[in-house]
Design an enzyme around this catalytic site. Structure first.
Site, PDB file in Angstrom:
ATOM      1  N   GLY A  15      -3.841  -0.062   7.525  1.00  0.00           N
ATOM      2  CA  GLY A  15      -3.065  -1.398   7.340  1.00  0.00           C
ATOM      3  C   GLY A  15      -1.546  -1.000   6.946  1.00  0.00           C
ATOM      4  O   GLY A  15      -0.530  -1.481   7.569  1.00  0.00           O
ATOM      5  N   THR A  16      -1.108   0.275   6.733  1.00  0.00           N
ATOM      6  CA  THR A  16       0.161   0.935   6.394  1.00  0.00           C
ATOM      7  C   THR A  16       0.826   0.750   7.747  1.00  0.00           C
ATOM      8  O   THR A  16       1.923   0.635   7.955  1.00  0.00           O
ATOM      9  CB  THR A  16      -0.059   2.277   5.778  1.00  0.00           C
ATOM     10  OG1 THR A  16      -0.511   2.171   4.618  1.00  0.00           O
ATOM     11  CG2 THR A  16       1.548   2.598   5.608  1.00  0.00           C
ATOM     12  N   GLN A  62      -6.297  -7.460   2.036  1.00  0.00           N
ATOM     13  CA  GLN A  62      -7.232  -7.741   1.032  1.00  0.00           C
ATOM     14  C   GLN A  62      -7.970  -9.143   1.144  1.00  0.00           C
ATOM     15  O   GLN A  62      -8.812  -9.439   0.333  1.00  0.00           O
ATOM     16  CB  GLN A  62      -6.450  -7.976  -0.309  1.00  0.00           C
ATOM     17  CG  GLN A  62      -5.864  -6.620  -0.903  1.00  0.00           C
ATOM     18  CD  GLN A  62      -6.886  -5.813  -1.503  1.00  0.00           C
ATOM     19  OE1 GLN A  62      -8.141  -6.162  -1.819  1.00  0.00           O
ATOM     20  NE2 GLN A  62      -6.581  -4.403  -1.561  1.00  0.00           N
ATOM     21  N   SER A  93      -7.172  -4.041   7.701  1.00  0.00           N
ATOM     22  CA  SER A  93      -7.671  -2.827   7.325  1.00  0.00           C
ATOM     23  C   SER A  93      -9.201  -2.639   7.404  1.00  0.00           C
ATOM     24  O   SER A  93      -9.529  -3.705   6.461  1.00  0.00           O
ATOM     25  CB  SER A  93      -6.879  -2.038   6.391  1.00  0.00           C
ATOM     26  OG  SER A  93      -7.271  -0.702   6.302  1.00  0.00           O
ATOM     27  N   HIS A 153     -10.967  -0.181   5.553  1.00  0.00           N
ATOM     28  CA  HIS A 153     -11.640   0.500   4.374  1.00  0.00           C
ATOM     29  C   HIS A 153     -11.842  -0.560   3.234  1.00  0.00           C
ATOM     30  O   HIS A 153     -12.476  -0.285   2.314  1.00  0.00           O
ATOM     31  CB  HIS A 153     -11.133   1.578   3.924  1.00  0.00           C
ATOM     32  CG  HIS A 153      -9.711   1.671   3.452  1.00  0.00           C
ATOM     33  ND1 HIS A 153      -9.448   1.467   2.036  1.00  0.00           N
ATOM     34  CD2 HIS A 153      -8.481   1.477   4.110  1.00  0.00           C
ATOM     35  CE1 HIS A 153      -8.167   1.555   1.866  1.00  0.00           C
ATOM     36  NE2 HIS A 153      -7.654   1.292   3.201  1.00  0.00           N
ATOM     37  N   THR A 177      -4.985   8.441  21.293  1.00  0.00           N
ATOM     38  CA  THR A 177      -6.217   8.295  21.538  1.00  0.00           C
ATOM     39  C   THR A 177      -7.142   7.424  20.367  1.00  0.00           C
ATOM     40  O   THR A 177      -6.846   7.649  19.327  1.00  0.00           O
ATOM     41  CB  THR A 177      -7.051   9.519  21.630  1.00  0.00           C
ATOM     42  OG1 THR A 177      -6.552  10.135  22.597  1.00  0.00           O
ATOM     43  CG2 THR A 177      -8.726   9.278  21.811  1.00  0.00           C
ATOM     44  N   CYS A 197      -2.703   3.346  -4.203  1.00  0.00           N
ATOM     45  CA  CYS A 197      -1.616   4.055  -3.465  1.00  0.00           C
ATOM     46  C   CYS A 197      -0.578   4.588  -4.561  1.00  0.00           C
ATOM     47  O   CYS A 197       0.254   5.510  -4.187  1.00  0.00           O
ATOM     48  CB  CYS A 197      -1.237   3.575  -2.038  1.00  0.00           C
ATOM     49  SG  CYS A 197      -2.378   2.234  -1.684  1.00  0.00           S
TER      50      CYS A 197
HETATM   51  N1  PLP Z   1      -1.725  -3.917   2.175  1.00  0.00           N
HETATM   52  C1  PLP Z   1      -2.397  -4.100   1.166  1.00  0.00           C
HETATM   53  C2  PLP Z   1      -2.446  -5.473   0.385  1.00  0.00           C
HETATM   54  C3  PLP Z   1      -3.202  -3.266   0.718  1.00  0.00           C
HETATM   55  O1  PLP Z   1      -4.031  -3.485  -0.494  1.00  0.00           O
HETATM   56  C4  PLP Z   1      -3.284  -1.866   1.345  1.00  0.00           C
HETATM   57  C5  PLP Z   1      -4.191  -0.763   0.732  1.00  0.00           C
HETATM   58  O2  PLP Z   1      -4.458  -0.899  -0.504  1.00  0.00           O
HETATM   59  C6  PLP Z   1      -2.482  -1.855   2.447  1.00  0.00           C
HETATM   60  C7  PLP Z   1      -1.565  -2.978   2.896  1.00  0.00           C
HETATM   61  C8  PLP Z   1      -2.385  -0.498   3.103  1.00  0.00           C
HETATM   62  O3  PLP Z   1      -3.720  -0.336   3.987  1.00  0.00           O
HETATM   63  P1  PLP Z   1      -3.901   0.925   4.207  1.00  0.00           P
HETATM   64  O4  PLP Z   1      -4.635   1.569   3.146  1.00  0.00           O
HETATM   65  O5  PLP Z   1      -5.327   0.962   5.357  1.00  0.00           O
HETATM   66  O6  PLP Z   1      -3.115   1.869   4.922  1.00  0.00           O
END
Ligand code: PLP
Length: 367
Positions: free
Chosen positions: A46-47, A155, A175, A177, A213, A302
């Site tokens: 997601g990041t 989320q 994302s 996970h 890849t 994070c």
């Molecule tokens: N955006 C939100 C709202 C999240 O909760 C998270 C991860 O906790 C992210 C972005 C980042 O996603 P990723 O951990 O896959 O980089």
């Protein structure tokens, strides 16, 4: 991984088979989201999806312009926007209420012709608050026709329907996970016609947007996880809500001082619960619970290693004592109401033990 180990960019048979599997995976996700397959891009997380959108929108706009993000965005949006502000873009935060929900009336005066990007998350990762994106989309389209509207749906993907057309969004981040796929796989939807410059140069995978890849095993697992979530979305939601309700009522029974951070009603998802237990610092509680086998967090995973209190709860205007005493609990469809009773019991027991110790310390200090 044993049999279809080809690289989808290779032109031999094994590569072609992998390419077909990749196309099928993209098509499956497109069906779930009701979008075209070529509007979907696989990323590493997601990041990365958030970074592609924010940096891409800024570059697309030239060297200046206004960027609006909500005050409660994940660091992958917040920090990226701050970086862009350092490069000369104007950054403004859309304020939120004490429950962490932004008020469209507060967005309206911030929108203008200079706005190049608006980024608002669908569901907040610390409080579970659901944002009124439909109203945001309407305002953005009316007042900032140039702006790209980005939604971080990390989320909510797989848990709530994502009405992309209703939001009038241009870009949506997802994302793996968060929906029981492995870590390290992300997805980005870009509305047809939105062409962002790529951050990485290389082999030109993902139609040039994201060279590198593809994470084939991650992608296959992501599709399997998403299909499972979509096929039983309502059922899973109800089961998780039941677990959350049992957990909360048990906690309230044992700890009447409990404060709920975030909305309690239909403005929140059921899998995230943020509570404060005044008088007990969140890190102390977190580590005591961990020793009993219960894992909660203080803020988002994070950022929870930082010693500062949650930026999100601070943006909601909550007092310091309440921020310092906040823990975030999350639930999955694999949790049961029995586990909820057990978990709540552990928290009640631990808070009472810690409060006893704190009071004893205070009495000794006074002597
Ligand atoms: N955006 C939100 C709202 C999240 O909760 C998270 C991860 O906790 C992210 C972005 C980042 O996603 P990723 O951990 O896959 O980089």
């Amino acid at each position: 991984m044993r049999e279809d180990y080809g690289n989808p960019s290779s032109i031999h048979g094994k590569g072609v088979a992998a390419f077909h599997a990749l196309s099928e995976a993209r098509a499956s996700l497109a069906r779930l989201l009701h979008v075209a397959a070529d509007e979907l891009y696989f990323t590493s997380c997601g990041t990365e999806s958030n970074n592609i959108v924010l940096h891409g929108a800024a570059r697309l706009a030239g060297k200046q312009g206004k960027i609006l993000i909500s005050a409660v965005e994940h660091p992958s949006v917040h920090e990226t926007a701050k970086r862009l502000a350092g490069l000369g873009y104007q950054l403004e935060l859309i304020p939120v209420s004490a429950e962490g929900v932004f008020d469209p009336d507060a967005l309206e005066p911030l929108l203008d012709e200079q706005t190049i990007l608006v980024s608002i998350m669908h569901v907040n990762n610390e409080t579970g608050a659901i944002q009124p994106l439909r109203q945001a989309g309407q305002l953005i389209r009316r007042l900032s026709p140039r702006a790209l509207f980005h939604v971080d749906a990390v989320q909510s993907f797989g848990r709530l329907p994502l009405p992309l057309a209703d939001w009038q969004a241009d870009a949506v981040t997802m994302s793996g996970h968060k929906i029981h796929a492995p870590k390290g796989i992300g997805l980005l939807w870009l509305r047809a016609g939105v062409n962002l410059p790529s951050l990485m140069q290389g082999g030109g995978q993902e139609r040039g947007l994201r060279s590198g890849t593809e994470n084939m095993s991650g992608i296959m697992a992501f599709v399997a996880a998403a299909e499972e979530c979509y096929s039983r979305m309502e059922l899973h939601g109800e089961a998780i809500a039941q677990v959350r309700d049992v957990f909360l009522s048990e906690l309230r029974r044992g700890l009447p001082q409990l404060l709920l951070n975030g909305p309690a009603d239909e403005h929140a998802v059921s899998h995230i619960l943020n509570i404060s237990l005044p008088g007990v610092r969140s890190e102390v509680l977190l580590h005591s619970l961990e020793m009993k086998g219960l894992y909660v967090s203080a803020g988002s995973a994070c950022t929870s290693r930082s010693t500062r209190g949650s930026r999100i709860l601070q943006a909601m205007g909550l007092p310091k004592e309440r921020v310092d005493a906040a823990i975030r609990c999350s639930f999955s469809r694999y949790n049961t109401p029995e586990e909820a009773v057990q978990a709540a019991g552990l928290i009640v027991e631990t808070v009472n033990e810690l409060s006893g110790l704190i009071n004893l310390g205070k009495r000794k200090g006074r002597k």
